[in-house]
Design a protein around this motif. Structure first.
Motif, PDB file in Angstrom:
ATOM      1  N   GLY A 173      -9.718 -19.407   9.604  1.00  0.00           N
ATOM      2  CA  GLY A 173      -9.195 -18.189   9.016  1.00  0.00           C
ATOM      3  C   GLY A 173      -9.168 -16.996   9.947  1.00  0.00           C
ATOM      4  O   GLY A 173      -8.773 -15.903   9.539  1.00  0.00           O
ATOM      5  N   GLU A 174      -9.575 -17.159  11.193  1.00  0.00           N
ATOM      6  CA  GLU A 174      -9.537 -16.047  12.135  1.00  0.00           C
ATOM      7  C   GLU A 174      -8.109 -15.640  12.430  1.00  0.00           C
ATOM      8  O   GLU A 174      -7.234 -16.487  12.593  1.00  0.00           O
ATOM      9  N   THR A 175      -7.823 -14.347  12.522  1.00  0.00           N
ATOM     10  CA  THR A 175      -6.476 -13.882  12.811  1.00  0.00           C
ATOM     11  C   THR A 175      -6.159 -14.087  14.287  1.00  0.00           C
ATOM     12  O   THR A 175      -7.066 -14.207  15.127  1.00  0.00           O
ATOM     13  N   LEU A 176      -4.864 -14.094  14.595  1.00  0.00           N
ATOM     14  CA  LEU A 176      -4.446 -14.277  15.978  1.00  0.00           C
ATOM     15  C   LEU A 176      -4.932 -13.118  16.843  1.00  0.00           C
ATOM     16  O   LEU A 176      -5.320 -13.307  17.997  1.00  0.00           O
ATOM     17  N   ILE A 177      -4.934 -11.910  16.292  1.00  0.00           N
ATOM     18  CA  ILE A 177      -5.400 -10.750  17.050  1.00  0.00           C
ATOM     19  C   ILE A 177      -6.887 -10.889  17.367  1.00  0.00           C
ATOM     20  O   ILE A 177      -7.327 -10.609  18.489  1.00  0.00           O
ATOM     21  N   ASP A 178      -7.684 -11.330  16.382  1.00  0.00           N
ATOM     22  CA  ASP A 178      -9.113 -11.532  16.644  1.00  0.00           C
ATOM     23  C   ASP A 178      -9.340 -12.606  17.699  1.00  0.00           C
ATOM     24  O   ASP A 178     -10.250 -12.498  18.533  1.00  0.00           O
ATOM     25  N   THR A 179      -8.504 -13.639  17.658  1.00  0.00           N
ATOM     26  CA  THR A 179      -8.604 -14.683  18.689  1.00  0.00           C
ATOM     27  C   THR A 179      -8.291 -14.096  20.062  1.00  0.00           C
ATOM     28  O   THR A 179      -8.975 -14.399  21.052  1.00  0.00           O
ATOM     29  N   ALA A 180      -7.256 -13.243  20.127  1.00  0.00           N
ATOM     30  CA  ALA A 180      -6.890 -12.610  21.392  1.00  0.00           C
ATOM     31  C   ALA A 180      -8.024 -11.740  21.914  1.00  0.00           C
ATOM     32  O   ALA A 180      -8.351 -11.760  23.114  1.00  0.00           O
ATOM     33  N   VAL A 181      -8.660 -10.973  21.021  1.00  0.00           N
ATOM     34  CA  VAL A 181      -9.781 -10.119  21.420  1.00  0.00           C
ATOM     35  C   VAL A 181     -10.943 -10.965  21.926  1.00  0.00           C
ATOM     36  O   VAL A 181     -11.615 -10.621  22.910  1.00  0.00           O
ATOM     37  N   THR A 182     -11.175 -12.097  21.268  1.00  0.00           N
ATOM     38  CA  THR A 182     -12.244 -12.994  21.695  1.00  0.00           C
ATOM     39  C   THR A 182     -11.966 -13.556  23.081  1.00  0.00           C
ATOM     40  O   THR A 182     -12.861 -13.589  23.948  1.00  0.00           O
TER      41      THR A 182
END
Length: 331
Positions: free
Chosen positions: A104-113
């Protein structure tokens, strides 16, 4: 017969002016000389890759490359991994099945990670058009597009261009017919941009529902009759039916598709003498292409395309990380 395309430095500016982009997100937005520069660099890697004694280089030693693939891939993922390792980089592969997007992680959160891990370059494949652009806006390092939805697949177009150049000597003036599922093909889109920028005449052909009329605005010729599209062409680029992207009935059946648009010996004879046959893979033998053509190395460049893919991706990784290496004092 392979023709040498090296040392054409008159086709692009010297130094960093030859390629000034931070990312490689698509062919759209590139200048012809930037494409020529990448191809010139890649052509040198082809020669080195064929020599066991010089197959490995340490240009990217100390750098970390993340291959973040949110879509399944064999050729593209492996060639980017091999490319990074041959340049001496540490390469980490992130597969979609293992990603937190499944939780359920958003693509933006994945990018930040990903950005917090301080990678030196990120290679991204994603099923949504524009996803790679979105991630590139959220990270500090260079991003390379390994295919996003139906948008673009720039390194595939570049390796196809390198293949044609090495086989034909040049792209300018060549008549290239792209056949198949044009509507859903990021490969077709990037190739249209690339081939037109380099001076080729491009024809697209396939079932009416899979060949958008809007393509004519890109300066390509649109056909629905395969035989007419093949008449006198120098390069035949076959595409697979992307059933995973189709919502609805675009073709009656694979058998009917083969009858109308499958490349066989009779249709090949309509093309120019010494016509080159290409396919980005994976192939559906007996649907879009016959095995007798695909496996004939005199006319088929399909395995050569795979080889060119490693060289092109080495060149792209090398080029986009040069500023990082210069800042760190490595280049």
């Amino acid at each position: 017969m392979t023709k040498d395309i090296t040392s054409r430095n008159d086709r692009f500016p010297e130094g960093s002016a030859a390629f000034q982009h931070k990312h490689l997100l698509g062919i759209s937005g590139l200048q012809p000389w930037e494409i020529h520069y990448i191809l010139d660099q890649a052509d040198q890697w082809v020669t080195l890759n064929r020599s066991p004694a010089t197959k490995h280089d340490n240009s990217l030693s100390g750098l970390t490359i993340i291959n973040a693939f949110f879509e399944n891939s064999t050729r593209t993922l492996l060639s980017f991994e091999i490319a990074g390792k041959r340049l001496g980089a540490d390469v980490v592969n992130m597969h979609a099945a293992q990603s937190s997007l499944k939780k359920g992680e958003t693509l933006i959160d994945t990018a930040v990670t990903l950005n917090a891990m301080h990678a030196d370059a990120i290679v991204i494949r994603h099923g949504s058009s524009g996803a790679v652009q979105l991630i590139s806006d959220k990270v500090d390092c260079p991003v390379l597009n390994a295919g996003d939805g139906t948008n673009e697949h720039p390194t595939q177009a570049l390796l196809d261009a390198l293949t044609i150049m090495r086989r034909k000597g040049n792209i300018e003036g060549q008549i290239v017919t792209i056949c198949g599922d044009i509507l859903h093909s990021r490969v077709a889109r990037s190739n249209i941009y690339c081939l037109k920028l380099l001076g080729a005449e491009v024809r697209v052909v396939g079932p009416p529902a899979l060949v958008p009329k809007t393509l004519e605005s890109f300066g390509v010729q649109r056909f629905t009759n395969f035989e007419k599209a093949l008449d006198g062409c120098d390069v035949i680029m076959m595409l697979r039916l992307q059933n995973e992207r189709m919502q609805g009935d675009y073709i009656p059946s694979p058998r009917e598709y083969n009858f109308l648009y499958g490349l066989n010996e009779e249709r090949l004879a309509i093309a120019a003498d010494n016509a080159l046959v290409m396919h980005p893979g994976p192939m559906n033998r007996g649907v879009e292409i016959e095995s007798s053509i695909a496996d004939n190395l005199e006319i088929s460049a399909i395995t050569e395309q795979v080889e060119m893919g490693v060289a092109v991706r080495m060149a792209c990784l090398d080029i986009v990380t040069r500023k990082t290496r210069a800042v760190e004092g490595w280049a």
